[in-house]
Design an enzyme around this catalytic site. Structure first.
Site, PDB file in Angstrom:
ATOM      1  N   SER A 189     -17.665  -0.931  83.337  1.00  0.00           N
ATOM      2  CA  SER A 189     -17.033  -1.950  82.485  1.00  0.00           C
ATOM      3  C   SER A 189     -16.779  -3.243  83.245  1.00  0.00           C
ATOM      4  O   SER A 189     -16.662  -4.308  82.636  1.00  0.00           O
ATOM      5  CB  SER A 189     -15.692  -1.456  81.953  1.00  0.00           C
ATOM      6  OG  SER A 189     -15.878  -0.408  81.071  1.00  0.00           O
ATOM      7  N   ALA A 222      -7.422   1.263  82.778  1.00  0.00           N
ATOM      8  CA  ALA A 222      -7.978   2.346  83.600  1.00  0.00           C
ATOM      9  C   ALA A 222      -9.487   2.515  83.354  1.00  0.00           C
ATOM     10  O   ALA A 222      -9.936   2.325  82.216  1.00  0.00           O
ATOM     11  CB  ALA A 222      -7.256   3.649  83.264  1.00  0.00           C
ATOM     12  N   PRO A 223     -10.261   2.849  84.386  1.00  0.00           N
ATOM     13  CA  PRO A 223      -9.875   3.079  85.789  1.00  0.00           C
ATOM     14  C   PRO A 223      -9.733   1.814  86.641  1.00  0.00           C
ATOM     15  O   PRO A 223      -9.516   1.901  87.832  1.00  0.00           O
ATOM     16  CB  PRO A 223     -11.030   3.942  86.307  1.00  0.00           C
ATOM     17  CG  PRO A 223     -12.203   3.497  85.493  1.00  0.00           C
ATOM     18  CD  PRO A 223     -11.687   3.156  84.133  1.00  0.00           C
ATOM     19  N   GLY A 225     -11.755  -1.457  86.229  1.00  0.00           N
ATOM     20  CA  GLY A 225     -12.881  -2.386  86.413  1.00  0.00           C
ATOM     21  C   GLY A 225     -12.507  -3.841  86.150  1.00  0.00           C
ATOM     22  O   GLY A 225     -12.784  -4.723  86.976  1.00  0.00           O
ATOM     23  N   ASP A 241      -1.898   0.932  81.293  1.00  0.00           N
ATOM     24  CA  ASP A 241      -2.709   2.066  80.806  1.00  0.00           C
ATOM     25  C   ASP A 241      -2.003   3.346  81.214  1.00  0.00           C
ATOM     26  O   ASP A 241      -1.448   3.420  82.322  1.00  0.00           O
ATOM     27  CB  ASP A 241      -4.126   2.034  81.433  1.00  0.00           C
ATOM     28  CG  ASP A 241      -5.145   2.815  80.597  1.00  0.00           C
ATOM     29  OD1 ASP A 241      -4.899   3.996  80.299  1.00  0.00           O
ATOM     30  OD2 ASP A 241      -6.187   2.225  80.260  1.00  0.00           O
ATOM     31  N   ASP A 261       2.241   1.668  76.523  1.00  0.00           N
ATOM     32  CA  ASP A 261       1.346   1.457  75.385  1.00  0.00           C
ATOM     33  C   ASP A 261       0.980  -0.031  75.313  1.00  0.00           C
ATOM     34  O   ASP A 261       1.870  -0.874  75.148  1.00  0.00           O
ATOM     35  CB  ASP A 261       2.054   1.911  74.101  1.00  0.00           C
ATOM     36  CG  ASP A 261       1.128   1.810  72.885  1.00  0.00           C
ATOM     37  OD1 ASP A 261       0.120   1.075  72.946  1.00  0.00           O
ATOM     38  OD2 ASP A 261       1.419   2.465  71.873  1.00  0.00           O
ATOM     39  N   ASP A 277      -9.269  -4.270  76.873  1.00  0.00           N
ATOM     40  CA  ASP A 277     -10.468  -3.454  76.615  1.00  0.00           C
ATOM     41  C   ASP A 277     -10.061  -2.125  75.979  1.00  0.00           C
ATOM     42  O   ASP A 277     -10.706  -1.106  76.197  1.00  0.00           O
ATOM     43  CB  ASP A 277     -11.204  -3.231  77.959  1.00  0.00           C
ATOM     44  CG  ASP A 277     -12.604  -2.657  77.790  1.00  0.00           C
ATOM     45  OD1 ASP A 277     -13.160  -2.769  76.685  1.00  0.00           O
ATOM     46  OD2 ASP A 277     -13.135  -2.096  78.766  1.00  0.00           O
ATOM     47  N   LYS A 306     -14.359  -3.519  69.164  1.00  0.00           N
ATOM     48  CA  LYS A 306     -15.362  -2.470  68.921  1.00  0.00           C
ATOM     49  C   LYS A 306     -15.769  -2.558  67.463  1.00  0.00           C
ATOM     50  O   LYS A 306     -14.902  -2.553  66.574  1.00  0.00           O
ATOM     51  CB  LYS A 306     -14.770  -1.078  69.199  1.00  0.00           C
ATOM     52  CG  LYS A 306     -13.909  -0.989  70.444  1.00  0.00           C
ATOM     53  CD  LYS A 306     -14.708  -0.992  71.729  1.00  0.00           C
ATOM     54  CE  LYS A 306     -13.796  -1.214  72.923  1.00  0.00           C
ATOM     55  NZ  LYS A 306     -14.455  -1.409  74.192  1.00  0.00           N
TER      56      LYS A 306
HETATM   57  C1  LIG Z   1     -12.957   1.373  77.878  1.00  0.00           C
HETATM   58  S1  LIG Z   1     -11.566   1.913  78.776  1.00  0.00           S
HETATM   59  C2  LIG Z   1     -11.161   0.529  79.737  1.00  0.00           C
HETATM   60  C3  LIG Z   1     -12.040   0.325  80.924  1.00  0.00           C
HETATM   61  C4  LIG Z   1     -11.542  -0.776  81.811  1.00  0.00           C
HETATM   62  N1  LIG Z   1     -11.599  -2.079  81.162  1.00  0.00           N
HETATM   63  C5  LIG Z   1     -12.329  -0.854  83.087  1.00  0.00           C
HETATM   64  O1  LIG Z   1     -12.968  -1.876  83.338  1.00  0.00           O
HETATM   65  O2  LIG Z   1     -12.297   0.093  83.881  1.00  0.00           O
HETATM   66  C6  LIG Z   1     -10.313   1.922  77.560  1.00  0.00           C
HETATM   67  C7  LIG Z   1      -8.942   2.237  78.099  1.00  0.00           C
HETATM   68  O3  LIG Z   1      -8.008   1.881  77.099  1.00  0.00           O
HETATM   69  C8  LIG Z   1      -6.904   2.732  77.255  1.00  0.00           C
HETATM   70  N2  LIG Z   1      -6.103   2.678  76.035  1.00  0.00           N
HETATM   71  C9  LIG Z   1      -6.454   3.004  74.777  1.00  0.00           C
HETATM   72  N3  LIG Z   1      -5.407   2.813  73.941  1.00  0.00           N
HETATM   73  C10 LIG Z   1      -4.399   2.338  74.705  1.00  0.00           C
HETATM   74  C11 LIG Z   1      -3.061   1.942  74.432  1.00  0.00           C
HETATM   75  N4  LIG Z   1      -2.564   1.998  73.204  1.00  0.00           N
HETATM   76  N5  LIG Z   1      -2.311   1.498  75.456  1.00  0.00           N
HETATM   77  C12 LIG Z   1      -2.808   1.422  76.712  1.00  0.00           C
HETATM   78  N6  LIG Z   1      -4.061   1.793  77.023  1.00  0.00           N
HETATM   79  C13 LIG Z   1      -4.835   2.248  76.034  1.00  0.00           C
HETATM   80  C14 LIG Z   1      -7.514   4.098  77.560  1.00  0.00           C
HETATM   81  O4  LIG Z   1      -6.582   4.910  78.250  1.00  0.00           O
HETATM   82  C15 LIG Z   1      -8.711   3.697  78.431  1.00  0.00           C
HETATM   83  O5  LIG Z   1      -8.390   3.834  79.788  1.00  0.00           O
END
Ligand SMILES: C[S@@+](CC[C@H](N)C(=O)[O-])C[C@H]1O[C@@H](n2cnc3c(N)ncnc32)[C@H](O)[C@@H]1O
EC number: 2.1.1.186
Length: 352
Positions: A189, A222-223, A225, A241, A261, A277, A306
């Site tokens: 990502s 997370a993780p 990027g 996250d 959240d 993201d 998305k």
């Molecule tokens: C596609 S991943 C993100 C990747 C990240 N941008 C990277 O570059 O590594 C989506 C992330 O959104 C987090 N997520 C989804 N809903 C969330 C929420 N309501 N609050 C915080 N994090 C959330 C998930 O835990 C997941 O780690």
């Protein structure tokens, strides 16, 4: 035939066709899209492509990786001599379209059927360059300020000739920036945010808006990027996250990780940037992003939407309108389906 030639991600031709048709109509420059599913390009046929091109800057197009003005379509060309018909087509252009090109790119759409033409495109480019120079149609060395000639092979005997304004087109062949995933990038990502910064911001904006010491939030980090990309620009990042961040991202000393959240957390003090993201319903994300701007929690934002499986152009427009309406202040908004985006688009917003 007059028109614009735009490249896109295979499968997103209906979205690009919808976008071009609607925006052309809005500009009072009607036309129609000639396209087929999975061909990875759209030809938008119209009477005055130069005028339409001026109304549709490349950076403002969401589903177009590249935007070119069509010059000619050559069908049934003899594989033993493809150079002669190309030179003939260029010499037959009306005088106002006849120019000396600063570069030539021989390409093919990014589709499964056209990808095998990559070898032909490369070797034909090598043969064509000296012939163009001899005919006075190409500068001796690449001149990045002059118009660029594009040849787009649709088949071995079928090629589109088009022209790019280097100041208003993607500076990468096929409209695809070739980014290398560094070994310490926490996720693939990371490439998305890197590409977003290169594509959605001009070089001047990157310099002015992304400065060491600025403060940012990364929602759904997370993780790590996107956070890692921001730390490489020396920004301080609050990464939100419930999932873990890679250790070396935390070791930069620039990152605070909050398990919270992302739809409820807000910063105590206004930030320069917010990036997001989170995988969620696009309308929910668009509304929350608008809220961030409206409340002044951040100045600039980059976020992903998305897209659903159907009516993706309608959903895109609806989400961008919703975002602007919730933000409630004048914004410069640019959105793009990046090369590293799959079923999604990336949006950049900054005060107008
Ligand atoms: C596609 S991943 C993100 C990747 C990240 N941008 C990277 O570059 O590594 C989506 C992330 O959104 C987090 N997520 C989804 N809903 C969330 C929420 N309501 N609050 C915080 N994090 C959330 C998930 O835990 C997941 O780690």
């Amino acid at each position: 035939m007059n028109g614009l030639l735009c490249y896109c991600r295979p499968g997103f031709e209906p979205e690009l066709a919808g976008e071009l048709t609607e925006r052309a109509a809005h500009a009072g420059l009607h036309g129609y899209a000639r396209t087929q599913r999975n061909e990875a390009y759209v030809l938008f046929v119209c009477e005055d492509p130069a005028a339409l091109s001026a109304r549709l800057p490349w950076r403002s197009l969401i589903f177009a990786r590249q935007k070119l003005v069509l010059l000619a379509e050559l069908r049934g060309i003899d594989p033993r001599d493809r150079i002669t018909p190309v030179l003939a087509a260029l010499s037959e252009l009306p005088p106002e379209q006849r120019v000396r090109y600063g570069d030539v790119w021989v390409e093919h759409p990014d589709s499964d059927t056209a990808k095998p033409l990559a070898g032909l495109a490369r070797s034909f480019g090598n043969a064509l360059r000296p012939a163009l120079r001899k005919a006075g149609l190409l500068t001796d060395k690449p001149q990045p300020r002059l118009p660029r000639l594009h040849l787009c092979f649709l088949d071995g005997d079928h090629v589109l000739l088009a022209q790019a304004d280097p100041a208003d087109s993607a500076p990468w062949p096929l409209g695809i920036p070739r980014l290398k995933l560094l070994s310490d990038a926490p996720s693939r990502s990371a490439l998305k945010l890197e590409e977003a910064l290169m594509t959605l911001l001009t070089p001047e904006e990157r310099e002015r808006l992304l400065r060491p010491g600025m403060r940012a939030a990364d929602l759904g980090a997370a993780p790590g990027g996107w956070t890692w990309v921001l730390t490489r620009e020396h920004l301080h990042v609050t990464s939100v996250d419930n999932g873990p961040l890679r250790e070396h991202v935390l070791d930069t000393g620039l990152v605070e990780h909050l398990r919270a959240d992302g739809f409820h957390w807000k910063p105590e003090k206004p930030l320069d940037w917010m990036v997001c993201d989170m995988v969620e319903q696009p309308r929910r994300v668009a509304e929350r992003m608008g809220e961030w701007i409206a409340q002044g929690w951040c100045k600039h934002a980059i976020f992903n939407l998305k897209l659903p499986m159907k009516k993706r152009w309608d959903e895109t427009r609806l989400c961008l309108d919703l975002f602007q309406e919730r933000a409630g202040r004048p914004l410069l908004i640019r959105a793009k389906q990046l090369y590293h985006d799959r079923e999604e688009i990336t949006v950049f917003a900054t005060p107008a």
